[in-house]
Write a protein that holds these residues in place. Structure first.
Motif, PDB file in Angstrom:
ATOM      1  N   GLU A  25      -1.250  -4.434   8.431  1.00 40.96           N
ATOM      2  CA  GLU A  25      -1.291  -5.416   8.526  1.00 40.96           C
ATOM      3  C   GLU A  25      -0.221  -6.392   8.965  1.00 40.96           C
ATOM      4  O   GLU A  25      -0.251  -6.829  10.243  1.00 40.96           O
ATOM      5  N   ALA A  26       0.700  -6.727   8.932  1.00 47.63           N
ATOM      6  CA  ALA A  26       2.251  -6.928   8.524  1.00 47.63           C
ATOM      7  C   ALA A  26       2.126  -5.926   9.777  1.00 47.63           C
ATOM      8  O   ALA A  26       2.956  -7.068  10.957  1.00 47.63           O
ATOM      9  N   LEU A  27       2.776  -5.265  10.295  1.00 45.15           N
ATOM     10  CA  LEU A  27       3.157  -3.855  11.229  1.00 45.15           C
ATOM     11  C   LEU A  27       2.564  -4.897  12.907  1.00 45.15           C
ATOM     12  O   LEU A  27       2.887  -5.692  13.965  1.00 45.15           O
ATOM     13  N   LEU A  28       1.056  -5.016  12.031  1.00 37.07           N
ATOM     14  CA  LEU A  28      -0.036  -4.947  13.719  1.00 37.07           C
ATOM     15  C   LEU A  28       0.373  -6.651  14.056  1.00 37.07           C
ATOM     16  O   LEU A  28       0.390  -7.158  15.283  1.00 37.07           O
ATOM     17  N   SER A  29       0.537  -7.784  13.369  1.00 42.38           N
ATOM     18  CA  SER A  29       0.747  -8.839  12.934  1.00 42.38           C
ATOM     19  C   SER A  29       2.520  -9.094  14.347  1.00 42.38           C
ATOM     20  O   SER A  29       2.278  -9.845  14.941  1.00 42.38           O
ATOM     21  N   ALA A  30       3.730  -8.320  13.901  1.00 40.17           N
ATOM     22  CA  ALA A  30       4.666  -8.390  13.693  1.00 40.17           C
ATOM     23  C   ALA A  30       4.578  -7.789  15.568  1.00 40.17           C
ATOM     24  O   ALA A  30       5.578  -8.110  16.617  1.00 40.17           O
ATOM     25  N   THR A  31       3.863  -6.981  16.294  1.00 37.12           N
ATOM     26  CA  THR A  31       3.921  -6.541  17.055  1.00 37.12           C
ATOM     27  C   THR A  31       3.495  -7.181  18.609  1.00 37.12           C
ATOM     28  O   THR A  31       2.363  -7.339  18.416  1.00 37.12           O
TER      29      THR A  31
END
Lengths: 329, 303, 325
Positions: free
Chosen positions: C254-260
């Motif tokens: 979730e964090a990775l997706l949110s940061a992309t």
């Protein structure tokens, strides 16, 4: 001397920076107009070799040899930077005008403690006496979100991670309370979660310090989330500019729409990825007429011959393209 | 889908119409254009070629035997008959100048080749293999470096006799360490590159990788270093000759200098010409080495 | 569907310091207990940030690094114990594409020499046959007519063209498995799309199984069939591409997706953003329990004590997180 807050902070007109190399003259920046208002975030987007980094270096008057500004004006806070002496420029740099670069490791002195490097800036820009500089440095480190700042102040750059180093660079850039912060690909070398942290930090600090931000990047995603206004650069020229929503939802220049179509997103699956044929042109012998014409799917005859002039679409949205020249040009 | 890279490639092929020989000639021509920009390098090249020509054409240029005494009156100033004068025993200095070039060149090049050969081989093995083999070879290299080479040369030549063969071997054996260290460094960095990893991924053997992938990329260092080695060995040989330890049956500049010592004031030409000869030859090779270095490592300069 | 490559319980530890005194004490856990498989005609996306071990895992699967323990099976055959000689025969079938095209092509070799090398090493065909194959390869990757390109050196090409040559080289001997390690990250956006299209075409044509390693999730959305997320040497989530992007289960995903970043200003400004605190811990001194808990925004007590195992949530969606089990 501050100018009234209605006036733009930075106005660039007809800027031309050329590099005189043994292979010929590289027309890196060939006649651009750019404006940054107070407390605004402006994005300058383009692919490699389009000249966007040269624009940043020109504003800071740090153009490497064999480059030279040929013509144009850069009016910053009421003063034409190109007419200032070296001394006056140095007084501006780091104070009202600050820059954050791409690779923090290259821009930090590896044999100097991080705290000392920040102290150097603090003494220079805030005219704080040396004995108070270290305290200021710790305060700045805390401001950029580095934990245990009082310990980190004695670390060397290699002891810090990439994200931490970039925070240090940002701390150094902020030490002079800049009016304009130029960030040249500040997160390209960082992991994506660290990138998100740094971008959030830059945004927050910009608000705190009431500065403007000129963000230079090739990543349309960053532009979409951070910028108020966007300039699209191609082969040394600005091809389109406008409000960020306008530009993304209503791109008028074929290059802009191609870039947006090419850009991949986590939100949609693109079965057949749109691709622009060819590559970025050689800036020593750029194509005649409109520089994008060899790769443009909608090129007309006139595009080969004459360069298009900027045309106002509406409000802030301006495009340089023959497709739109009839209307209002 | 036409690229900018396409344009570059098209221009060249239009000029060349393909073919390996044409490509090589084109590369030589464009390299020469770039090399020409370095005036010192061009001077060096001229000097090197000048002395090569002199050395090769020695018997034609001067029919006089350089070692024969009393070819003319002793201690004659430079004149039309004797362009560089004669020495105290009546030997023709010009002939010595010309024939001395032969031996200098011969020793210089033979030594450089031997030294480069040993240095490259050991450096390559040390750099590529790493670990214990590297440590062992480096220990040996360091031992040789620690020894004051010139004095060791003297001792060995004094003990084993001063033939040309001995001189060549001694100089070679004492100058390979610098090459070895250079090549070792090159190999250590090159073996980590992605194209070497790619070659491994294709199934290339270690020998393949060393000879075909890494060595061609280390060629720059080798060429530049060899040029400097030639300069160095000519100087060392002149030094040995000057101290009287050279082969007595061979005309050499060093020996001429030795002979000229007692007569520096009266017969200045006895020292001047061999001295200039040594100076110009060594300078020539050094300048060529620098010129090649600038040519082959251009990226450091442009930016 | 044939299973082309399979890794079971793969571990790769690097000694953290070179001297004799610290052997085994503090090892760098690059890859830790990883199970992975890729089928024919499939692209598995492997994502994670620097230090997660994805590059090491890719190299283990392709035989360039020997795992500390665990088994690698290629087409059903256990290749973990293979000698150099055994590997040589297998090499043409498993290839790797690197990130930096300039660095992966020998600057002193012509394109012809670079592309002929695999044939020569494995003694396939004579000079004429090789020349023919080289021309065919160049045309396959869009560098046509081949005659214009064969005798040129890598520095005479643009970045995109060089990467095409790298693609061509990996396809020389009809591989069954290709690891693409950040194949387009160093290229401009406009060129990226060209190369990704090419990769898709080539995969279809040659029916290769592909492991696509990248830190950029936006690329994986349009390129892979399944996506695997790694963190600090372990797989934390694995699912089909649609599932991972529409229903991420692990907090890190979730964090990775949110940061992309997303190239759409309206969406970008209305997103829920998750900012992780701190930096990834060192892969040398791994804390007990879940490796992500120091940065996790929803960790439980259990997370610092017990390491979560990979559980199958629904169908193919696998995740290692105490919260989801």
């Amino acid at each position: 001397m501050t100018v009234s807050s209605e006036e733009p902070l930075l106005t660039i007109r007809e800027l031309r920076t050329h590099f005189f190399t043994s292979q010929g003259i590289v027309r890196a920046v060939d006649g651009i107009d750019l404006r940054v208002d107070r407390e605004q975030t402006v994005g300058l987007v383009g692919e490699s070799g389009c000249g966007k980094s040269t624009v940043a270096m020109t504003i800071m008057k740090l153009i490497p040899m064999p480059g030279k500004v040929i013509s144009g004006s850069i009016v910053f806070n009421g003063k034409d930077l190109l007419k200032l002496s070296e001394d006056e420029t140095r007084r501006l740099r780091g104070r009202e005008l600050a820059m954050v670069f791409q690779d923090p490791m290259t821009y930090l002195n590896p044999v100097m403690k991080v705290g000392d490097q920040i102290s150097e800036c603090v003494v220079l820009h805030q005219e704080t006496p040396k004995k108070d500089a270290k305290k200021e440095a710790i305060k700045l480190l805390e401001k950029v979100g580095i934990p245990s700042a009082s310990r980190v102040v004695d670390y060397y750059p290699h002891q810090l991670s990439g994200g931490m180093r970039q925070r240090v660079l940002i701390a150094m850039a902020l030490s002079g309370n800049p009016l304009l912060l130029i960030a040249d690909e500040p997160t390209t070398a960082l992991d994506v979660t660290v990138q998100a942290q740094i971008l959030k930090l830059i945004e927050g600090l910009k608000e705190d310090y009431h500065s403007s931000l000129l963000l230079i990047t090739h990543d349309l995603g960053i532009v979409a989330s951070m910028c108020d206004k966007v300039y699209v650069m191609y082969a040394g020229k600005i091809v389109e500019q406008g409000d960020v929503l306008d530009l993304f939802e209503n791109p008028k220049h074929p290059y802009t729409s191609a870039l947006i179509s090419c850009s991949l997103s986590i939100d949609e699956y693109k079965k057949d990825l749109f691709a622009i044929g060819g590559t970025v042109p050689n800036l020593i012998n750029p194509p005649s007429g409109c520089r994008f014409h060899p790769r443009c799917p909608e090129a007309k005859d006139i595009c080969h011959i004459e360069e298009p002039q900027p045309v106002k679409i509406d409000g802030e949205h301006i495009v340089s393209c023959w497709l739109h020249m009839q209307k209002g040009g | 889908m036409r690229d900018e890279g396409d344009k570059l490639v098209c221009e060249k092929s239009v000029m060349l119409k393909k073919g390996r020989i044409e490509v090589t000639l084109y590369i030589l021509r464009s390299n020469w254009k770039r090399y020409k920009k370095n005036k010192a390098g061009v001077l060096g090249l001229f000097l090197v070629f000048f002395f090569i020509v002199v050395a090769l054409g020695a018997p034609l240029i001067s029919r006089v035997d350089p070692l024969r005494t009393m070819v003319g009156p002793p201690s004659v100033q430079p004149s039309l008959t004797y362009p560089m004068g004669t020495d105290d025993l009546g030997r023709d200095v010009f002939s010595g100048f010309v024939h001395g070039a032969r031996i200098s060149l011969f020793v210089g090049i033979m030594t450089a080749l031997m030294s480069a050969g040993i240095g490259v081989a050991l450096g390559a093995i040390a750099g590529y293999k790493g670990g214990k083999i590297d440590s062992a070879i480096m220990m040996i290299t360091n031992m040789f470096l620690v020894v004051p080479s010139f004095f060791l040369c003297l001792v060995i030549v004094a003990v084993f006799g001063a033939t040309i063969g001995n001189v060549i071997v001694v100089i070679a054996v004492l100058s390979w360490p610098s090459t070895a260290r250079l090549i070792r460094a090159d190999f250590m960095s090159l073996k980590e590159t992605e194209f070497v990893e790619a070659a491994r991924a294709i199934g290339a053997s270690d020998l393949d990788i060393v000879l075909k992938e890494i060595l061609p990329n280390a060629l720059t260092s080798i060429i530049v270093n060899t040029s400097l080695l030639v300069a160095n060995s000519i100087l060392v040989m002149a030094g040995l000759d000057f101290l009287g330890l050279g082969d007595p049956n061979v005309p050499s500049w060093g020996k001429m200098l030795m002979n000229a010592q007692p007569f520096l004031r009266q017969s200045w030409w006895m020292a001047l010409f061999p001295g200039i000869a040594i100076l110009l030859t060594v300078m020539g090779y050094n300048l060529v080495g620098d010129g090649l270095n600038d040519l082959l490592n251009p990226r450091l300069k442009e930016r | 569907m044939t299973r082309i490559i399979e890794g079971t319980n793969l571990k790769k530890y690097f000694p953290a310091r070179q001297d004799i005194f610290s052997r085994g004490k503090s090892d760098l856990h690059a890859v830790d207990e990883v199970d992975i498989h890729i089928d024919e005609d499939e692209t598995l996306g492997l994502a994670g940030e620097s230090g997660c071990g994805k590059t090491t895992l890719g190299r283990i699967l392709v035989g360039l690094i020997k795992p500390t323990s665990g088994i690698v099976r290629f087409m059903g055959e256990d290749i973990s114990g293979f000698s150099k000689k055994d590997f040589k025969k297998l090499r043409p079938k498993m290839q790797i594409i690197f990130q930096n095209p300039l660095a992966s092509l020998n600057p002193r070799k012509t394109v012809r020499q670079i592309l002929s090398q695999p044939y020569k090493i494995h003694n396939v065909g004579d000079k004429d046959y090789i020349d023919e194959q080289v021309s065919r390869l160049l045309e396959d990757v869009g560098l046509s007519p081949a005659g214009l390109y064969v005798d040129r050196y890598p520095h005479e090409f643009s970045g995109g063209q060089r990467q095409r040559i790298v693609f061509a080289r990996s396809l020389c001997l009809n591989p069954k498995f290709v690891v693409a390690d950040e194949p387009v990250s160093s290229l401009d956006i406009s060129v990226r799309a060209q190369l990704l299209n090419l990769l898709k075409t080539l995969q279809l044509k040659f029916k290769v199984a592909c492991l696509f390693i990248t830190h950029d999730l936006s690329v994986l959305r349009s390129v892979s069939n399944r996506v695997c997320i790694m963190y600090l040497g372990e797989i934390v989530e694995l699912a089909s591409v649609d599932d991972i992007f529409s229903n991420p289960l692990h907090p890190y995903t979730e964090a990775l997706l949110s940061a992309t970043p997303v190239p759409n200003p309206r969406k970008a400004r209305n997103r829920k953003t998750i900012t992780l605190k701190g930096d990834p811990p060192s892969p040398i001194d791994i804390p007990p329990g879940c490796r992500f808990q120091s940065r996790c925004f929803c960790s439980l007590d259990k997370c610092s004590k017990q390491k979560p195992q990979l559980h199958c949530i629904n169908g193919d969606h696998v995740v290692a997180c105490h919260l989801r089990v």
